[in-house]
Design an enzyme around this catalytic site. Sequence first.
Site, PDB file in Angstrom:
ATOM      1  N   TYR A 124       0.846  -1.189   0.000  1.00  0.00           N
ATOM      2  CA  TYR A 124       0.000   0.000   0.000  1.00  0.00           C
ATOM      3  C   TYR A 124       0.884   1.241   0.000  1.00  0.00           C
ATOM      4  O   TYR A 124       1.780   1.371   0.841  1.00  0.00           O
ATOM      5  CB  TYR A 124      -0.939   0.023   1.226  1.00  0.00           C
ATOM      6  CG  TYR A 124      -1.806   1.241   1.148  1.00  0.00           C
ATOM      7  CD1 TYR A 124      -2.830   1.296   0.207  1.00  0.00           C
ATOM      8  CD2 TYR A 124      -1.554   2.363   1.925  1.00  0.00           C
ATOM      9  CE1 TYR A 124      -3.585   2.449   0.060  1.00  0.00           C
ATOM     10  CE2 TYR A 124      -2.311   3.513   1.784  1.00  0.00           C
ATOM     11  CZ  TYR A 124      -3.332   3.543   0.847  1.00  0.00           C
ATOM     12  OH  TYR A 124      -4.060   4.682   0.683  1.00  0.00           O
ATOM     13  N   GLN A 186     -10.302   0.864   1.979  1.00  0.00           N
ATOM     14  CA  GLN A 186     -10.887   0.030   0.925  1.00  0.00           C
ATOM     15  C   GLN A 186      -9.817  -0.719   0.125  1.00  0.00           C
ATOM     16  O   GLN A 186     -10.054  -1.845  -0.340  1.00  0.00           O
ATOM     17  CB  GLN A 186     -11.802   0.858   0.000  1.00  0.00           C
ATOM     18  CG  GLN A 186     -11.181   2.072  -0.657  1.00  0.00           C
ATOM     19  CD  GLN A 186     -11.194   3.309   0.230  1.00  0.00           C
ATOM     20  OE1 GLN A 186     -11.319   3.219   1.453  1.00  0.00           O
ATOM     21  NE2 GLN A 186     -11.056   4.473  -0.369  1.00  0.00           N
ATOM     22  N   SER A 233       5.597   8.840  12.168  1.00  0.00           N
ATOM     23  CA  SER A 233       7.060   8.779  12.102  1.00  0.00           C
ATOM     24  C   SER A 233       7.739   9.564  13.230  1.00  0.00           C
ATOM     25  O   SER A 233       7.180  10.538  13.737  1.00  0.00           O
ATOM     26  CB  SER A 233       7.498   9.386  10.780  1.00  0.00           C
ATOM     27  OG  SER A 233       8.054   8.398   9.985  1.00  0.00           O
ATOM     28  N   GLN A 255      12.157  14.984   9.770  1.00  0.00           N
ATOM     29  CA  GLN A 255      11.156  14.049  10.266  1.00  0.00           C
ATOM     30  C   GLN A 255       9.864  14.784  10.613  1.00  0.00           C
ATOM     31  O   GLN A 255       8.766  14.277  10.388  1.00  0.00           O
ATOM     32  CB  GLN A 255      11.738  13.305  11.470  1.00  0.00           C
ATOM     33  CG  GLN A 255      11.087  12.012  11.787  1.00  0.00           C
ATOM     34  CD  GLN A 255      10.922  11.119  10.582  1.00  0.00           C
ATOM     35  OE1 GLN A 255      11.769  11.068   9.694  1.00  0.00           O
ATOM     36  NE2 GLN A 255       9.808  10.428  10.527  1.00  0.00           N
ATOM     37  N   HIS A 258       7.038  15.315   7.936  1.00  0.00           N
ATOM     38  CA  HIS A 258       6.185  14.228   7.437  1.00  0.00           C
ATOM     39  C   HIS A 258       4.715  14.500   7.715  1.00  0.00           C
ATOM     40  O   HIS A 258       3.859  14.241   6.873  1.00  0.00           O
ATOM     41  CB  HIS A 258       6.595  12.885   8.057  1.00  0.00           C
ATOM     42  CG  HIS A 258       7.612  12.183   7.233  1.00  0.00           C
ATOM     43  ND1 HIS A 258       7.331  11.663   6.002  1.00  0.00           N
ATOM     44  CD2 HIS A 258       8.919  11.922   7.452  1.00  0.00           C
ATOM     45  CE1 HIS A 258       8.423  11.114   5.486  1.00  0.00           C
ATOM     46  NE2 HIS A 258       9.410  11.271   6.351  1.00  0.00           N
ATOM     47  N   GLU A 322      11.904   5.193  16.350  1.00  0.00           N
ATOM     48  CA  GLU A 322      11.943   4.580  15.012  1.00  0.00           C
ATOM     49  C   GLU A 322      13.330   4.833  14.395  1.00  0.00           C
ATOM     50  O   GLU A 322      13.973   3.932  13.889  1.00  0.00           O
ATOM     51  CB  GLU A 322      10.846   5.223  14.157  1.00  0.00           C
ATOM     52  CG  GLU A 322      10.807   4.694  12.732  1.00  0.00           C
ATOM     53  CD  GLU A 322       9.880   5.496  11.835  1.00  0.00           C
ATOM     54  OE1 GLU A 322       9.493   6.622  12.204  1.00  0.00           O
ATOM     55  OE2 GLU A 322       9.561   5.008  10.743  1.00  0.00           O
ATOM     56  N   HIS A 323      13.772   6.097  14.448  1.00  0.00           N
ATOM     57  CA  HIS A 323      15.116   6.450  13.976  1.00  0.00           C
ATOM     58  C   HIS A 323      15.902   7.046  15.128  1.00  0.00           C
ATOM     59  O   HIS A 323      15.382   7.887  15.859  1.00  0.00           O
ATOM     60  CB  HIS A 323      15.053   7.527  12.883  1.00  0.00           C
ATOM     61  CG  HIS A 323      14.150   7.186  11.757  1.00  0.00           C
ATOM     62  ND1 HIS A 323      12.842   7.593  11.687  1.00  0.00           N
ATOM     63  CD2 HIS A 323      14.374   6.481  10.620  1.00  0.00           C
ATOM     64  CE1 HIS A 323      12.291   7.158  10.578  1.00  0.00           C
ATOM     65  NE2 HIS A 323      13.190   6.467   9.904  1.00  0.00           N
ATOM     66  N   ASP A 356      16.237   7.040   4.537  1.00  0.00           N
ATOM     67  CA  ASP A 356      14.877   7.190   4.003  1.00  0.00           C
ATOM     68  C   ASP A 356      14.851   6.885   2.505  1.00  0.00           C
ATOM     69  O   ASP A 356      13.842   6.412   1.979  1.00  0.00           O
ATOM     70  CB  ASP A 356      14.377   8.628   4.207  1.00  0.00           C
ATOM     71  CG  ASP A 356      13.810   8.839   5.610  1.00  0.00           C
ATOM     72  OD1 ASP A 356      13.737   7.867   6.372  1.00  0.00           O
ATOM     73  OD2 ASP A 356      13.446   9.992   5.928  1.00  0.00           O
ATOM     74  N   GLU A 410       3.853 -36.590  30.105  1.00  0.00           N
ATOM     75  CA  GLU A 410       2.742 -35.704  29.707  1.00  0.00           C
ATOM     76  C   GLU A 410       1.439 -36.489  29.544  1.00  0.00           C
ATOM     77  O   GLU A 410       0.415 -35.918  29.188  1.00  0.00           O
ATOM     78  CB  GLU A 410       3.078 -34.964  28.388  1.00  0.00           C
ATOM     79  CG  GLU A 410       4.075 -33.827  28.574  1.00  0.00           C
ATOM     80  CD  GLU A 410       4.196 -32.909  27.358  1.00  0.00           C
ATOM     81  OE1 GLU A 410       3.738 -33.288  26.264  1.00  0.00           O
ATOM     82  OE2 GLU A 410       4.748 -31.803  27.533  1.00  0.00           O
ATOM     83  N   HIS A 415       2.026 -40.650  21.518  1.00  0.00           N
ATOM     84  CA  HIS A 415       3.326 -40.042  21.191  1.00  0.00           C
ATOM     85  C   HIS A 415       4.461 -41.022  21.509  1.00  0.00           C
ATOM     86  O   HIS A 415       5.377 -41.217  20.728  1.00  0.00           O
ATOM     87  CB  HIS A 415       3.553 -38.757  21.999  1.00  0.00           C
ATOM     88  CG  HIS A 415       2.781 -37.564  21.539  1.00  0.00           C
ATOM     89  ND1 HIS A 415       1.423 -37.497  21.625  1.00  0.00           N
ATOM     90  CD2 HIS A 415       3.196 -36.387  20.979  1.00  0.00           C
ATOM     91  CE1 HIS A 415       1.012 -36.329  21.155  1.00  0.00           C
ATOM     92  NE2 HIS A 415       2.079 -35.640  20.749  1.00  0.00           N
TER      93      HIS A 415
END
Length: 424
Positions: A124, A186, A233, A255, A258, A322-323, A356, A410, A415
């Site tokens: 996406y 969607q 971000s 950053q 964004h 994140e960074h 990036d 067990e 088994h």
Amino acid sequence: MKIYQYPTKDSWKDLVKRPVLEQKEISGRITDIFAEVEKNGDNALREFNKKFDKADTQSISITEEEIENAEKQISNELKQAIQQAKENISTFHASQKQEIQKVETVKGVVCWRENRAVERVGIYIPGGTAPLFSTVLMLAVPANLAGCKEIVLCTPPDKNGNINPAILYAANLCGISEIFKTGGAQAVAAMTLGTESIPAVNKIFGPGNQFVVAAKEYAQRYGVAIDMPAGPSEVLVIADEQAVPGFCAADLLSQAEHGSDSQVVFITTDLKVFEETIEAVNQQIKDLPRNEFAAQALENSSFILVNSLEETLEFSNLYAPEHLILAIADFEKYIPLIENAGSVFLGNYSCESAGDYASGTNHTLPTNGYAKNYSGVSLDSFVKKITFQHLSKEGLQNLGKTIELMAEAEGLFAHKNAVSIRLK
Ligand code: HSO
Ligand code: ZN
């Protein structure tokens, strides 16, 4: 901007908090969108394009002609830049391939793992104010290297029903032939459920607004996997006395631009660098076309002065950025202290923009503190690892008693018998 000089450690837990996002009635709308896509397929997507993107799209599939037109709209310089970025991303991700290692755990018992690609993956790519064609490379390159059989890309059309030409160019360069004009929840619903045109996929990747994030979470109910939970971000910059305030400010603003929900943190041990970085941010922001987003992001952002570099790293590990940028002279020494971070940039010349776009590392990374328990996207994100084993008769003789004893303890006698029957 929130400014803190020598905050007590007790207050850190508040400083590492991310801005809380409003979750208003999102989930009801996601359920409706999935139901609509399930019922009306492509037609539902065309209607959503009209409603949300104000676009009239007869066909939601991209034609050859549209790809050729996109190529013409991109300068040769930009094409070369995209190609170089793609090469570097390929080189770095190809280096993540590992040899199969067979291990004999006990004489006659051999175990190993093999990778198999996730067969169908969906990418996406958001449209909107900044169409991130770089993300196409970050996701399609490792998908191709992993050997995914089918790569599907969805991205929203503009008002004229077109897709950003750089997104189309990058997708075509990566050999993606299934490109569709649909965005938001969607698009995620379509890649989850499948429509007449869009194939259902096994795993969905890519960033998006809060509807896309909620839709990716919802998609998991249908057995579809996602790359990671996402949030806005962020970057955390650590600086010592030799850091260059202008560089630090530029990284923080890169950053912040964004989106208004991005967050940046600056933490240093040096009062002069502290004051000059704040000043540089206030200066540099004036010239940015996206300064409104950046200014809003800065409202949620902290500038912190502390006593020692050890403390800056302790704070960073609690924040789990994140960074993470280490604008410090002795960065090598501090690498072992880093516990939680998505991607780390070392020294005064390693700007986040490098990662990036073009150095080779992936920019799809865990945000919102998820760097405490998630990794960024890599070659591994596109494969499953299957374990194999072979036991010779001698191998089972060597291990049999252990298995029989454990199975009996067990209470699982079938088994136990699977071993005993072979060793009789
Ligand atoms: N910093 C973003 C990735 C990106 N930046 C794309 C520019 N284009 C999230 O890591
Ligand atoms: Zn970025």
